[in-house]
Design a protein around this motif. Structure first.
Motif, short mmCIF file in Angstrom:
data_model
loop_
_atom_site.label_atom_id
_atom_site.label_comp_id
_atom_site.label_asym_id
_atom_site.label_seq_id
_atom_site.Cartn_x
_atom_site.Cartn_y
_atom_site.Cartn_z
N LEU A 99 1.27 -0.96 0.07
CA LEU A 99 0.23 -0.15 -0.15
C LEU A 99 1.13 1.36 -0.19
CD1 LEU A 99 -2.96 -0.67 2.53
CD2 LEU A 99 -2.99 -1.52 0.06
N TRP A 100 2.22 1.43 -0.12
CA TRP A 100 2.92 2.38 -0.26
C TRP A 100 4.21 1.45 -0.25
CZ3 TRP A 100 6.92 3.75 3.96
CH2 TRP A 100 6.65 3.54 4.74
N ALA A 101 5.28 2.36 -0.60
CA ALA A 101 6.90 1.83 -0.82
C ALA A 101 7.83 2.54 0.29
CB ALA A 101 7.20 2.43 -1.79
N SER A 102 8.23 1.25 0.93
CA SER A 102 8.64 1.04 2.12
C SER A 102 10.29 1.47 1.86
CB SER A 102 8.94 0.58 3.42
OG SER A 102 8.98 -0.58 3.41
N GLY A 103 10.62 0.83 1.42
CA GLY A 103 12.20 0.57 0.86
C GLY A 103 12.54 -1.31 0.86
N LEU A 104 11.44 -2.14 2.17
CA LEU A 104 12.14 -3.52 2.19
C LEU A 104 11.23 -4.13 1.77
CD1 LEU A 104 11.77 -1.87 5.88
CD2 LEU A 104 14.22 -2.64 4.87
N GLY A 105 10.34 -3.61 0.58
CA GLY A 105 9.65 -5.03 0.26
C GLY A 105 7.87 -4.94 0.19
N ALA A 106 7.54 -5.91 -0.53
CA ALA A 106 5.53 -6.22 -0.44
C ALA A 106 5.85 -7.42 0.00
CB ALA A 106 5.34 -4.97 -1.16
N GLY A 107 5.19 -8.17 -0.58
CA GLY A 107 4.48 -9.40 -1.23
C GLY A 107 2.76 -10.28 -1.10
N LEU A 108 3.09 -9.28 0.35
CA LEU A 108 0.89 -9.81 0.64
C LEU A 108 0.33 -9.15 0.08
CD1 LEU A 108 2.25 -9.64 4.50
CD2 LEU A 108 1.69 -11.71 3.53
N GLY A 109 -0.41 -10.25 -0.33
CA GLY A 109 -1.73 -9.53 -0.28
C GLY A 109 -3.01 -9.60 0.58
N LEU A 110 -3.68 -9.13 0.31
CA LEU A 110 -5.02 -8.95 1.64
C LEU A 110 -5.36 -9.67 1.94
CD1 LEU A 110 -6.49 -5.15 0.01
CD2 LEU A 110 -5.43 -5.31 2.77
N ASP A 111 -5.45 -10.99 0.85
CA ASP A 111 -6.22 -11.69 1.39
C ASP A 111 -5.26 -13.31 2.45
OD1 ASP A 111 -4.77 -12.92 -0.22
OD2 ASP A 111 -5.83 -13.80 -1.03
N GLN A 112 -4.40 -12.50 2.62
CA GLN A 112 -3.82 -13.15 3.62
C GLN A 112 -3.52 -12.90 5.47
OE1 GLN A 112 0.06 -12.43 0.75
NE2 GLN A 112 0.17 -14.92 1.81
N VAL A 113 -4.23 -11.23 5.97
CA VAL A 113 -4.36 -10.91 6.83
C VAL A 113 -5.55 -11.51 7.49
CG1 VAL A 113 -4.79 -8.46 7.89
CG2 VAL A 113 -2.99 -9.01 5.38
N VAL A 114 -5.66 -11.85 8.88
CA VAL A 114 -6.63 -11.98 9.63
C VAL A 114 -6.39 -10.42 11.09
CG1 VAL A 114 -7.77 -13.61 11.38
CG2 VAL A 114 -6.52 -14.04 9.02
N LEU A 115 -6.92 -10.11 11.23
CA LEU A 115 -6.81 -9.12 12.14
C LEU A 115 -7.55 -9.92 13.41
CD1 LEU A 115 -7.77 -5.97 9.85
CD2 LEU A 115 -5.74 -6.41 10.61
N VAL A 116 -6.72 -9.75 14.60
CA VAL A 116 -7.47 -10.45 15.62
C VAL A 116 -7.26 -8.82 16.73
CG1 VAL A 116 -7.89 -11.57 17.64
CG2 VAL A 116 -6.69 -12.33 15.42
N GLY A 117 -8.08 -8.15 17.72
CA GLY A 117 -8.60 -7.57 18.72
C GLY A 117 -8.25 -6.03 18.26
N GLN A 118 -8.87 -5.74 16.60
CA GLN A 118 -9.01 -4.49 16.37
C GLN A 118 -9.70 -3.46 17.87
OE1 GLN A 118 -7.71 -6.59 14.76
NE2 GLN A 118 -5.32 -6.42 14.41
N ARG A 119 -9.31 -2.26 18.37
CA ARG A 119 -11.00 -1.78 18.65
C ARG A 119 -10.75 -0.44 18.53
NH1 ARG A 119 -7.42 -4.39 22.14
NH2 ARG A 119 -6.82 -3.19 23.49
N ASP A 120 -9.27 0.11 17.49
CA ASP A 120 -8.85 1.53 17.17
C ASP A 120 -8.74 1.68 16.10
OD1 ASP A 120 -8.97 4.63 17.44
OD2 ASP A 120 -6.58 4.14 19.26
N LEU A 121 -9.82 1.97 15.28
CA LEU A 121 -9.29 1.81 13.29
C LEU A 121 -9.84 3.31 12.45
CD1 LEU A 121 -10.64 -1.25 12.85
CD2 LEU A 121 -8.17 -1.33 12.18
#
Length: 274
Positions: free
Chosen positions: A139-161
């Motif tokens: 979603l932005w270029a940090s200079g350290l690479g990427a490679g993950l897809g949004l379909d690989q993410v599972v969020l747990v416990g978030q309550r400040d979004l």
């Protein structure tokens, strides 16, 4: 190295608001060594926090983060389970691209009070840690690479979004598992039998359990964490990074042991690759 756990402690600066997470990561490494007899590999050198904007902090952190990324490349390429104490969430900018490269089928279970899904232009605060998952997702270029897809993410416990994060979660159907009675079963469903890599930010916990930078009411208990870890240990376990454990409640307080936290995480700490 194949088939066993490899331990890493990150000691560099990575968007720190204060000087408590680097000794916190060191304390986790020391406790893991006490329990296992294995000395962790230490990456980076502690430096005073400057509490700057994301660009300043990233530029300062990049040399150490690149060394850590090389360490993760080595560990994951050898098929070892990676157990790491990573001080701050921003360290995931380096670790997760290595996970994506070497374990492309893995899902990332992101335990955190926050989403850390903002690109810089959407961030309300400009805090580097709030960009930590967005970078590896491309979603932005940090200079350290990427490679993950949004379909690989599972969020747990978030309550400040933030608004951008809420829209991203809704648009892409990212699983968002909130604290509650069905937490562990919901997590099992979301993992769906995939290999698992865990990011564990200590602020996912109810405030007062361990020292951490952010305090967000309505968090997980240590019992919740252990139940989730038992589910994760059923899967092909890739590794865990433990972030945002501070070694004291404030700069003038005595050190706090990470022992209770590691007890709750024990089901995955004891898990091996399959």
């Amino acid at each position: 190295m194949a088939g066993k756990a490899e331990y890493t402690v990150f000691q560099g600066r990575a968007g720190d608001h204060n000087d408590l997470a680097m000794p916190g990561a060191k304390a986790i490494g020391e406790e893991l060594q006490r329990r296992t007899g294995i000395s962790p590999t230490v990456i980076g050198t502690p430096e005073p926090a400057t509490n700057g904007g994301w660009r300043e902090e990233l530029d300062a952190a990049l040399p150490s983060l690149k060394k850590l990324q090389s360490r993760f490349e080595e560990v994951l390429a050898a098929g070892a389970v990676s157990i790491a104490a990573t001080s701050r969430c921003a360290v995931s900018l380096a670790t997760l691209p290595a996970v994506a490269k070497h374990r492309p089928a893995a899902c990332i279970v992101w335990f955190d009070a926050h989403g850390d899904l903002n690109p810089p232009e959407a961030s309300p605060t400009g805090y580097l840690g709030g960009l930590a998952l967005a970078g590896p997702l491309g979603l932005w270029a940090s200079g350290l690479g990427a490679g993950l897809g949004l379909d690989q993410v599972v969020l747990v416990g978030q309550r400040d979004l933030d608004p951008y994060e809420l829209d991203l979660i809704a648009t892409h159907g990212i699983p968002h598992i909130k604290p509650g009675a069905d937490l562990a079963n919901d997590l099992r469903t979301a993992i769906a039998g995939r290999p698992v890599y865990v990011h564990f930010d200590c602020d996912v916990l109810e405030p007062g359990i361990v020292p951490t930078d952010y305090q967000c009411e309505g968090g997980l208990s240590l019992e919740d964490v252990r139940a989730c870890c038992e589910v994760i240990a059923e899967q092909d376990f890739v590794g865990i990074e433990i972030a945002e454990f501070q070694n004291a409640w404030d700069a003038d307080s005595p050190p706090v042991s990470p022992g209770a936290l590691l007890d709750a995480l024990q089901p995955v700490l004891a898990a091996g690759p399959r």
